[in-house]
Design a protein around this motif. Structure first.
Motif, PDB file in Angstrom:
ATOM      1  N   VAL A   1       3.261  10.826  -4.886  1.00  0.00           N
ATOM      2  CA  VAL A   1       4.023  11.282  -3.718  1.00  0.00           C
ATOM      3  C   VAL A   1       5.512  11.094  -3.967  1.00  0.00           C
ATOM      4  O   VAL A   1       6.330  11.920  -3.560  1.00  0.00           O
ATOM      5  CB  VAL A   1       3.578  10.519  -2.453  1.00  0.00           C
ATOM      6  CG1 VAL A   1       4.419  10.927  -1.253  1.00  0.00           C
ATOM      7  CG2 VAL A   1       2.100  10.756  -2.178  1.00  0.00           C
ATOM      8  N   PHE A   2       5.870   9.985  -4.620  1.00  0.00           N
ATOM      9  CA  PHE A   2       7.261   9.769  -4.983  1.00  0.00           C
ATOM     10  C   PHE A   2       7.331   8.978  -6.284  1.00  0.00           C
ATOM     11  O   PHE A   2       6.350   8.379  -6.729  1.00  0.00           O
ATOM     12  CB  PHE A   2       8.058   9.054  -3.882  1.00  0.00           C
ATOM     13  CG  PHE A   2       7.324   7.966  -3.156  1.00  0.00           C
ATOM     14  CD1 PHE A   2       6.979   8.120  -1.823  1.00  0.00           C
ATOM     15  CD2 PHE A   2       6.983   6.779  -3.791  1.00  0.00           C
ATOM     16  CE1 PHE A   2       6.296   7.119  -1.137  1.00  0.00           C
ATOM     17  CE2 PHE A   2       6.323   5.768  -3.112  1.00  0.00           C
ATOM     18  CZ  PHE A   2       5.974   5.951  -1.776  1.00  0.00           C
TER      19      PHE A   2
ATOM     20  N   ILE B   1       0.842  -1.203   0.000  1.00  0.00           N
ATOM     21  CA  ILE B   1       0.000   0.000   0.000  1.00  0.00           C
ATOM     22  C   ILE B   1       0.873   1.248   0.000  1.00  0.00           C
ATOM     23  O   ILE B   1       0.613   2.209  -0.733  1.00  0.00           O
ATOM     24  CB  ILE B   1      -0.930  -0.014   1.225  1.00  0.00           C
ATOM     25  CG1 ILE B   1      -1.873  -1.216   1.157  1.00  0.00           C
ATOM     26  CG2 ILE B   1      -1.735   1.282   1.309  1.00  0.00           C
ATOM     27  CD1 ILE B   1      -2.707  -1.427   2.403  1.00  0.00           C
ATOM     28  N   VAL B   2       1.920   1.234   0.813  1.00  0.00           N
ATOM     29  CA  VAL B   2       2.811   2.403   0.915  1.00  0.00           C
ATOM     30  C   VAL B   2       3.519   2.662  -0.408  1.00  0.00           C
ATOM     31  O   VAL B   2       3.498   3.783  -0.934  1.00  0.00           O
ATOM     32  CB  VAL B   2       3.845   2.202   2.046  1.00  0.00           C
ATOM     33  CG1 VAL B   2       4.899   3.303   2.000  1.00  0.00           C
ATOM     34  CG2 VAL B   2       3.155   2.192   3.401  1.00  0.00           C
ATOM     35  N   VAL B   3       4.133   1.611  -0.969  1.00  0.00           N
ATOM     36  CA  VAL B   3       4.936   1.788  -2.182  1.00  0.00           C
ATOM     37  C   VAL B   3       4.056   2.093  -3.391  1.00  0.00           C
ATOM     38  O   VAL B   3       4.246   3.104  -4.085  1.00  0.00           O
ATOM     39  CB  VAL B   3       5.803   0.541  -2.441  1.00  0.00           C
ATOM     40  CG1 VAL B   3       6.528   0.665  -3.777  1.00  0.00           C
ATOM     41  CG2 VAL B   3       6.805   0.350  -1.312  1.00  0.00           C
ATOM     42  N   ILE B   4       3.090   1.225  -3.664  1.00  0.00           N
ATOM     43  CA  ILE B   4       2.249   1.412  -4.853  1.00  0.00           C
ATOM     44  C   ILE B   4       1.376   2.651  -4.704  1.00  0.00           C
ATOM     45  O   ILE B   4       1.225   3.440  -5.637  1.00  0.00           O
ATOM     46  CB  ILE B   4       1.377   0.170  -5.113  1.00  0.00           C
ATOM     47  CG1 ILE B   4       2.256  -1.079  -5.256  1.00  0.00           C
ATOM     48  CG2 ILE B   4       0.533   0.364  -6.379  1.00  0.00           C
ATOM     49  CD1 ILE B   4       3.274  -0.990  -6.363  1.00  0.00           C
ATOM     50  N   GLY B   5       0.813   2.828  -3.506  1.00  0.00           N
ATOM     51  CA  GLY B   5      -0.024   4.006  -3.267  1.00  0.00           C
ATOM     52  C   GLY B   5       0.750   5.294  -3.448  1.00  0.00           C
ATOM     53  O   GLY B   5       0.256   6.253  -4.049  1.00  0.00           O
ATOM     54  N   GLY B   6       1.987   5.328  -2.943  1.00  0.00           N
ATOM     55  CA  GLY B   6       2.810   6.530  -3.081  1.00  0.00           C
ATOM     56  C   GLY B   6       3.165   6.841  -4.521  1.00  0.00           C
ATOM     57  O   GLY B   6       3.147   7.998  -4.952  1.00  0.00           O
TER      58      GLY B   6
ATOM     59  N   GLY C   1      10.137   5.190  -4.480  1.00  0.00           N
ATOM     60  CA  GLY C   1       9.304   4.145  -3.877  1.00  0.00           C
ATOM     61  C   GLY C   1      10.110   2.904  -3.560  1.00  0.00           C
ATOM     62  O   GLY C   1       9.896   2.253  -2.523  1.00  0.00           O
ATOM     63  N   ALA C   2      11.065   2.560  -4.432  1.00  0.00           N
ATOM     64  CA  ALA C   2      11.934   1.413  -4.175  1.00  0.00           C
ATOM     65  C   ALA C   2      12.809   1.653  -2.950  1.00  0.00           C
ATOM     66  O   ALA C   2      13.049   0.745  -2.143  1.00  0.00           O
ATOM     67  CB  ALA C   2      12.803   1.148  -5.407  1.00  0.00           C
ATOM     68  N   ALA C   3      13.291   2.893  -2.789  1.00  0.00           N
ATOM     69  CA  ALA C   3      14.093   3.237  -1.605  1.00  0.00           C
ATOM     70  C   ALA C   3      13.257   3.129  -0.337  1.00  0.00           C
ATOM     71  O   ALA C   3      13.731   2.627   0.698  1.00  0.00           O
ATOM     72  CB  ALA C   3      14.657   4.653  -1.757  1.00  0.00           C
TER      73      ALA C   3
END
Length: 431
Positions: A240-241, A230-235, A246-248
């Motif tokens: 957002v990034f 959720i954090v990575v894909i959502g961002g 997002g990988a970082a």
């Protein structure tokens, strides 16, 4: 000149592969030999060196080693076992429930790790002993694990999708990520359907259903791992990034979570970094080699010639798609997906554009078709790993795999012929 260049380029390439040359070396040498037909030696060498250097000179490329690092940390960080328990809660009431747990576990862990090999290894090590103890045939367990492991290459975050974005000239990574969910889920459902009928026929048992208290505990244990998606894909989708940022974030999140689980120690990091460097080096070398290969094709006009050749065979939309799918499936059986995406995207993308196919839809189609090669000989990485961890021979698992292969091919046809399967979520989110 175009015909001669094509014969030399692909002739040298496949000849080198036949004699056992590493695929990256085969790509580079075939490209240089073809260029020598057109340019002087010194110009050829200079052009090749420059193209290989600029082939990885892209900020987005940093996402690949970071996602690889995140996946390896998660693979060593005790996340797989928690996801297996969560999968049991979801599908524990189905006949052959441990097989369905294996499928859902591969979909969850594969989407987090972004690797079919890591998925097949992690799930196989956990699920095969459990299934054997409950009377499951090892060949059945191995087939289920192998057939479902490639879902992690379709369900984001996925480095293959990032590579397609680069090869296609910058197709939106956020849109491609969202496009992968439904095809990936359909792949998993197809495998579960075949596994269901196999379990019914063999009379495999249903797992014990945990109490509601245990279910809540299992879900609570798995939620932090699932929240990473959720954090990575959502961002990325929300802007957002970037994919690289997002990988970082995924790396930092994976490290923190593994430390909280107390399943990762400081002394483990040198081995993790070494594995990351080895995998990243292999991928980036393939990308540099494929950048040179693409330049040769572009310089000699091969994509346009091949496009015209296919369009001259038939003008039928469905006919052309089926021809492309057949070629991609065959290519996927003996070529790793990374170089295959890099080499064949520039060839088939112009044809798909002639047919009016959206680049996002085409991206899902080519990645899906090539991912099938992960479960087929002679170079299917998920096949070899899945058979190894289940302690069965390759020839023993081929027959049980055939129904899964047929089911996945059916889903591929649906993905290729129904654009909304890939485009529904990107269109819904305005990507």
């Amino acid at each position: 000149m175009t015909i001669t260049a094509g014969i030399v380029l692909f002739g040298v390439f496949f000849a080198l592969l036949f004699f056992g040359a590493p695929i990256a070396l085969a790509i580079i040498l075939s490209s240089v030999v073809t260029f020598l037909l057109i340019l002087p030696f010194d110009v050829t060498i200079l052009t090749a060196a420059q193209r290989m250097a600029t082939g990885i000179d892209d900020f987005t490329m940093l996402a690949i080693p970071l996602f690889v690092l995140a996946g390896i940390i998660m693979n060593n960080g005790g996340i797989a076992f928690r996801l297996v328990n969560f999968a049991k809660v979801l599908v524990g009431r189905l006949p052959g429930s441990l097989a369905h747990t294996n499928v859902v576990g591969n979909m969850l862990f594969g989407s987090i790790s972004g690797s079919s090999v890591a998925s097949a290894a992690a799930m196989g090590r956990i699920m095969t002993p459990m299934q054997t103890n409950h009377g499951y045939e090892r060949t059945y367990s191995a087939a289920v694990n192998i057939a479902s492991a490639p879902t992690g290459l379709i369900i984001p975050p996925s480095s293959i999708i990032i590579i397609y974005s680069l090869a296609s000239g910058g197709t939106s990574i956020a849109a491609l990520f969202m496009a992968g969910y439904i095809p990936g889920l359909l792949w998993g459902i197809a495998v579960m359907t075949v596994a269901y009928f196999g379990a019914k026929k063999a009379g495999y048992p249903v797992s014990e259903i945990p109490s509601w208290r245990d279910r809540l505990y299992i879900v609570a244990q798995a939620l932090p791992s699932l929240f990473l998606i959720i954090v990575v894909i959502g961002g990325i989708v929300a802007g957002v990034f970037t994919a690289t940022e997002g990988a970082a974030v995924a790396v930092i999140y994976a490290v923190v979570l593994s430390m909280i689980y107390k399943s990762l120690k400081i002394k483990d990091f040198p081995a993790i970094f070494k594995e990351t460097i080895e995998i990243t080096g292999m991928i980036l070398f393939l990308i540099t080699a494929s950048a040179l290969f693409s330049l040769v094709m572009s310089y000699t006009g091969l994509p346009e010639a091949l496009s015209n050749a296919l369009l001259s065979v038939t003008e039928s939309y469905i006919g052309l798609i089926l021809i492309m799918l057949l070629i991609l499936i065959v290519i996927g059986t003996f070529m790793d997906i990374t170089p295959a995406v890099l080499i064949f995207t520039p060839i088939f993308l112009p044809i798909s554009q002639e047919l009016g196919i959206d680049p996002i839809h085409f991206g899902m189609t080519i990645c899906f078709a090539l991912c099938i090669g992960n479960m087929t000989p002679p170079v299917g990485s998920a096949l070899f790993v899945g058979a190894s961890v289940a302690d069965v021979k390759i020839e023993q698992v081929i027959k049980p795999l055939l129904p899964y292969f047929g089911a996945v091919i059916l889903v591929l046809l649906l993905v290729a012929l129904i654009p909304q399967i890939s485009l529904f979520l990107p269109n819904l989110l305005g990507l």
